[in-house]
Design a protein around this motif. Sequence first.
Motif, PDB file in Angstrom:
ATOM      1  N   LEU A  68      20.924 -11.813   6.040  1.00 20.22           N
ATOM      2  CA  LEU A  68      19.953 -11.190   6.942  1.00 20.22           C
ATOM      3  C   LEU A  68      19.500 -12.309   7.868  1.00 20.22           C
ATOM      4  N   LYS A  69      19.599 -12.055   9.171  1.00 17.43           N
ATOM      5  CA  LYS A  69      19.377 -13.169  10.092  1.00 17.43           C
ATOM      6  C   LYS A  69      18.366 -12.819  11.171  1.00 17.43           C
ATOM      7  N   GLY A  70      17.424 -13.716  11.380  1.00 16.20           N
ATOM      8  CA  GLY A  70      16.509 -13.584  12.509  1.00 16.20           C
ATOM      9  C   GLY A  70      17.170 -14.156  13.748  1.00 16.20           C
ATOM     10  N   PRO A  71      16.576 -13.934  14.925  1.00 14.03           N
ATOM     11  CA  PRO A  71      17.178 -14.481  16.143  1.00 14.03           C
ATOM     12  C   PRO A  71      17.042 -15.986  16.191  1.00 14.03           C
ATOM     13  N   VAL A  72      18.007 -16.631  16.813  1.00 13.21           N
ATOM     14  CA  VAL A  72      17.939 -18.093  16.925  1.00 13.21           C
ATOM     15  C   VAL A  72      17.995 -18.501  18.394  1.00 13.21           C
ATOM     16  N   THR A  73      17.443 -19.677  18.645  1.00 13.69           N
ATOM     17  CA  THR A  73      17.495 -20.226  19.992  1.00 13.69           C
ATOM     18  C   THR A  73      18.626 -21.240  20.033  1.00 13.69           C
ATOM     19  N   THR A  74      19.553 -21.053  20.983  1.00  7.19           N
ATOM     20  CA  THR A  74      20.595 -22.068  21.164  1.00  7.19           C
ATOM     21  C   THR A  74      20.146 -22.971  22.301  1.00  7.19           C
ATOM     22  N   VAL A  83      25.094 -20.262  17.883  1.00  4.38           N
ATOM     23  CA  VAL A  83      25.161 -19.984  16.436  1.00  4.38           C
ATOM     24  C   VAL A  83      25.901 -18.673  16.201  1.00  4.38           C
ATOM     25  N   ASN A  84      25.581 -17.676  17.028  1.00  9.65           N
ATOM     26  CA  ASN A  84      26.158 -16.350  16.815  1.00  9.65           C
ATOM     27  C   ASN A  84      27.667 -16.362  17.039  1.00  9.65           C
ATOM     28  N   VAL A  85      28.104 -17.048  18.094  1.00  7.50           N
ATOM     29  CA  VAL A  85      29.548 -17.124  18.356  1.00  7.50           C
ATOM     30  C   VAL A  85      30.232 -17.887  17.216  1.00  7.50           C
ATOM     31  N   PHE A 259      23.502  -9.183   9.132  1.00  8.09           N
ATOM     32  CA  PHE A 259      22.687  -8.115   9.702  1.00  8.09           C
ATOM     33  C   PHE A 259      21.562  -8.749  10.503  1.00  8.09           C
ATOM     34  N   GLU A 260      21.440  -8.327  11.758  1.00 10.53           N
ATOM     35  CA  GLU A 260      20.405  -8.934  12.608  1.00 10.53           C
ATOM     36  C   GLU A 260      20.030  -7.980  13.732  1.00 10.53           C
ATOM     37  N   ALA A 261      18.797  -8.141  14.229  1.00  9.05           N
ATOM     38  CA  ALA A 261      18.369  -7.341  15.373  1.00  9.05           C
ATOM     39  C   ALA A 261      19.128  -7.815  16.597  1.00  9.05           C
ATOM     40  N   VAL A 262      19.067  -7.021  17.641  1.00  8.53           N
ATOM     41  CA  VAL A 262      19.788  -7.370  18.856  1.00  8.53           C
ATOM     42  C   VAL A 262      18.963  -8.321  19.738  1.00  8.53           C
ATOM     43  N   HIS A 263      17.631  -8.242  19.608  1.00  5.97           N
ATOM     44  CA  HIS A 263      16.781  -9.048  20.493  1.00  5.97           C
ATOM     45  C   HIS A 263      16.848 -10.537  20.153  1.00  5.97           C
ATOM     46  N   GLY A 264      16.326 -11.360  21.070  1.00  9.21           N
ATOM     47  CA  GLY A 264      16.336 -12.802  20.882  1.00  9.21           C
ATOM     48  C   GLY A 264      15.073 -13.324  20.215  1.00  9.21           C
ATOM     49  N   SER A 265      14.855 -14.633  20.337  1.00 11.55           N
ATOM     50  CA  SER A 265      13.773 -15.289  19.596  1.00 11.55           C
ATOM     51  C   SER A 265      12.413 -15.174  20.300  1.00 11.55           C
ATOM     52  N   ALA A 266      12.388 -14.541  21.464  1.00 15.32           N
ATOM     53  CA  ALA A 266      11.147 -14.221  22.187  1.00 15.32           C
ATOM     54  C   ALA A 266      10.119 -15.347  22.150  1.00 15.32           C
ATOM     55  N   PRO A 267      10.444 -16.526  22.690  1.00 20.14           N
ATOM     56  CA  PRO A 267       9.496 -17.644  22.611  1.00 20.14           C
ATOM     57  C   PRO A 267       8.151 -17.338  23.276  1.00 20.14           C
ATOM     58  N   ASP A 268       8.145 -16.389  24.214  1.00 23.17           N
ATOM     59  CA  ASP A 268       6.889 -16.056  24.914  1.00 23.17           C
ATOM     60  C   ASP A 268       5.830 -15.447  24.001  1.00 23.17           C
ATOM     61  N   ILE A 269       6.251 -14.823  22.903  1.00 25.71           N
ATOM     62  CA  ILE A 269       5.245 -14.199  22.027  1.00 25.71           C
ATOM     63  C   ILE A 269       5.254 -14.784  20.611  1.00 25.71           C
ATOM     64  N   ALA A 275       4.890  -9.618  17.549  1.00 27.87           N
ATOM     65  CA  ALA A 275       6.326  -9.278  17.551  1.00 27.87           C
ATOM     66  C   ALA A 275       6.562  -8.014  16.728  1.00 27.87           C
ATOM     67  N   ASN A 276       7.461  -7.191  17.213  1.00 25.55           N
ATOM     68  CA  ASN A 276       7.802  -5.958  16.505  1.00 25.55           C
ATOM     69  C   ASN A 276       8.934  -6.237  15.516  1.00 25.55           C
ATOM     70  N   PRO A 277       8.688  -6.045  14.223  1.00 26.40           N
ATOM     71  CA  PRO A 277       9.742  -6.336  13.239  1.00 26.40           C
ATOM     72  C   PRO A 277      10.715  -5.173  13.038  1.00 26.40           C
TER      73      PRO A 277
HETATM   74  P1  NAD Z   1      14.475 -11.995  23.969  1.00 25.98           P
HETATM   75  O1  NAD Z   1      15.085 -10.776  23.363  1.00 25.98           O
HETATM   76  O2  NAD Z   1      14.064 -13.068  23.038  1.00 25.98           O
HETATM   77  O3  NAD Z   1      13.161 -11.564  24.809  1.00 25.98           O
HETATM   78  C1  NAD Z   1      13.213 -10.650  25.899  1.00 25.98           C
HETATM   79  C2  NAD Z   1      11.831  -9.972  26.031  1.00 25.98           C
HETATM   80  O4  NAD Z   1      11.684  -9.029  24.970  1.00 25.98           O
HETATM   81  C3  NAD Z   1      10.662 -10.951  25.918  1.00 25.98           C
HETATM   82  O5  NAD Z   1       9.637 -10.544  26.799  1.00 25.98           O
HETATM   83  C4  NAD Z   1      10.192 -10.798  24.484  1.00 25.98           C
HETATM   84  O6  NAD Z   1       8.819 -11.051  24.300  1.00 25.98           O
HETATM   85  C5  NAD Z   1      10.525  -9.332  24.189  1.00 25.98           C
HETATM   86  N1  NAD Z   1      10.860  -9.127  22.783  1.00 25.98           N
HETATM   87  C6  NAD Z   1      12.027  -9.492  22.167  1.00 25.98           C
HETATM   88  N2  NAD Z   1      11.981  -9.170  20.881  1.00 25.98           N
HETATM   89  C7  NAD Z   1      10.781  -8.592  20.661  1.00 25.98           C
HETATM   90  C8  NAD Z   1      10.151  -8.034  19.503  1.00 25.98           C
HETATM   91  N3  NAD Z   1      10.752  -8.017  18.300  1.00 25.98           N
HETATM   92  N4  NAD Z   1       8.901  -7.530  19.628  1.00 25.98           N
HETATM   93  C9  NAD Z   1       8.279  -7.527  20.813  1.00 25.98           C
HETATM   94  N5  NAD Z   1       8.824  -8.024  21.950  1.00 25.98           N
HETATM   95  C10 NAD Z   1      10.055  -8.549  21.867  1.00 25.98           C
HETATM   96  O7  NAD Z   1      15.502 -12.534  25.066  1.00 25.98           O
HETATM   97  P2  NAD Z   1      15.517 -13.906  25.880  1.00 25.98           P
HETATM   98  O8  NAD Z   1      14.119 -14.248  26.314  1.00 25.98           O
HETATM   99  O9  NAD Z   1      16.575 -13.729  26.886  1.00 25.98           O
HETATM  100  O10 NAD Z   1      16.033 -14.984  24.845  1.00 25.98           O
HETATM  101  C11 NAD Z   1      15.188 -15.922  24.143  1.00 25.98           C
HETATM  102  C12 NAD Z   1      16.053 -16.773  23.225  1.00 25.98           C
HETATM  103  O11 NAD Z   1      16.699 -15.942  22.236  1.00 25.98           O
HETATM  104  C13 NAD Z   1      17.202 -17.526  23.939  1.00 25.98           C
HETATM  105  O12 NAD Z   1      17.278 -18.822  23.405  1.00 25.98           O
HETATM  106  C14 NAD Z   1      18.449 -16.729  23.566  1.00 25.98           C
HETATM  107  O13 NAD Z   1      19.597 -17.557  23.538  1.00 25.98           O
HETATM  108  C15 NAD Z   1      18.082 -16.267  22.166  1.00 25.98           C
HETATM  109  N6  NAD Z   1      18.818 -15.041  21.728  1.00 25.98           N
HETATM  110  C16 NAD Z   1      19.191 -15.016  20.422  1.00 25.98           C
HETATM  111  C17 NAD Z   1      19.821 -13.883  19.919  1.00 25.98           C
HETATM  112  C18 NAD Z   1      20.240 -13.866  18.472  1.00 25.98           C
HETATM  113  O14 NAD Z   1      20.054 -14.852  17.787  1.00 25.98           O
HETATM  114  N7  NAD Z   1      20.794 -12.791  17.966  1.00 25.98           N
HETATM  115  C19 NAD Z   1      20.036 -12.766  20.732  1.00 25.98           C
HETATM  116  C20 NAD Z   1      19.595 -12.829  22.065  1.00 25.98           C
HETATM  117  C21 NAD Z   1      18.972 -13.967  22.547  1.00 25.98           C
END
Ligand code: NAD
Length: 320
Positions: A68-74, A83-85, A259-269, A275-277
Amino acid sequence: MAKHSIVLISGDGIGPEVTRATCRVLEAAGLSVEWVELPAGATALEQGFDNVLPERTLAAVKAHKVALKGPVTTPIGKGFTSVNVQLRKKLNLYAAVRPVRNLPGIKTRFDGIDMVIVRENTEGLYSGIENEVVPGVVTSLKVASEVACTRIARYAFRYATRRGRKKITVFHKANIMKMSDGMFLNSARRIHEDEYPNIDYEETIIDAGCMKMVQNPERTDVLLMENLYGDVVSDLAAGLVGGLGVVPGSNIGDDAAIFEAVHGSAPDIAGKGVANPLALIMSGVMMLNHIHEEPIAKKIKSAYDAVLTEGATLTRDLGG
Ligand code: NAD
């Protein structure tokens, strides 16, 4: 109940928050599990490893077969392969599976969506074979092998059969890429005719397919396509049901699955508790089905459907 041992990669940014929440939900619903926690991404570098995917993490996924994997920052511009590739290539996780459906309580422009995108995960234009022919002219090779095309087609038909799906549609551009997409198409056609004639099968040129998918998304069932098309179309599909925050994912091979979500590591929040789990919880449900813990999966699915229907405790991205 047998105790599962599952590798847990918390990841970076919001990764630790959403993985923590997901583990709590899985365990509260009855999963007996020993989490094998290992780092990847920026966290791995911070912990002193010299690669974003440490050997130890890779070895653990190989040994335990499920993660089970959380998003990672490359880190950008530091020469690390994502990491994903790396995980997909090194573990031969050849099928990316993304179910996309309308969720109760989440209002979108479309209703009745319940589709699954099966994407070939190892070749196509993601093979990373690029050349500068002469200064100012570069090529990027699209690779298709019969073995990989047949393997993903067979996976899609088997998946459709197991999940009670009726139809597989291949998105392609074989009218232009006659050899590579032609091979993808021929492989799917052969598997349909020889092994799964009971599943309906159709082929659609991808541009027209995208239009139809948006006009009548409720008619789409299982979509099968090569790597780049699958990458683009799965985000398009996510947009139809409320975005990346509500779409789960899995990367499946014969010897391991992540298994992992499609979204990234969302550093802004990250670290703000907003964050929505849900997308990772949904990925956890896919994982439970994969490890044959279907009753627990069902329990969790009904629970989040109920939370969404009630609508009182939504995160910000869902309008809460
Ligand atoms: P992102 O998906 O992290 O964020 C995009 C937007 O969606 C942001 O505004 C963020 O706050 C919001 N968001 C994302 N997930 C959320 C959640 N669970 N709940 C609420 N809001 C959420 O995409 P990004 O900003 O392009 O990427 C940030 C980092 O994540 C990059 O380093 C990228 O390489 C990495 N990334 C990792 C994966 C993975 O590991 N599977 C996938 C995509 C991006």
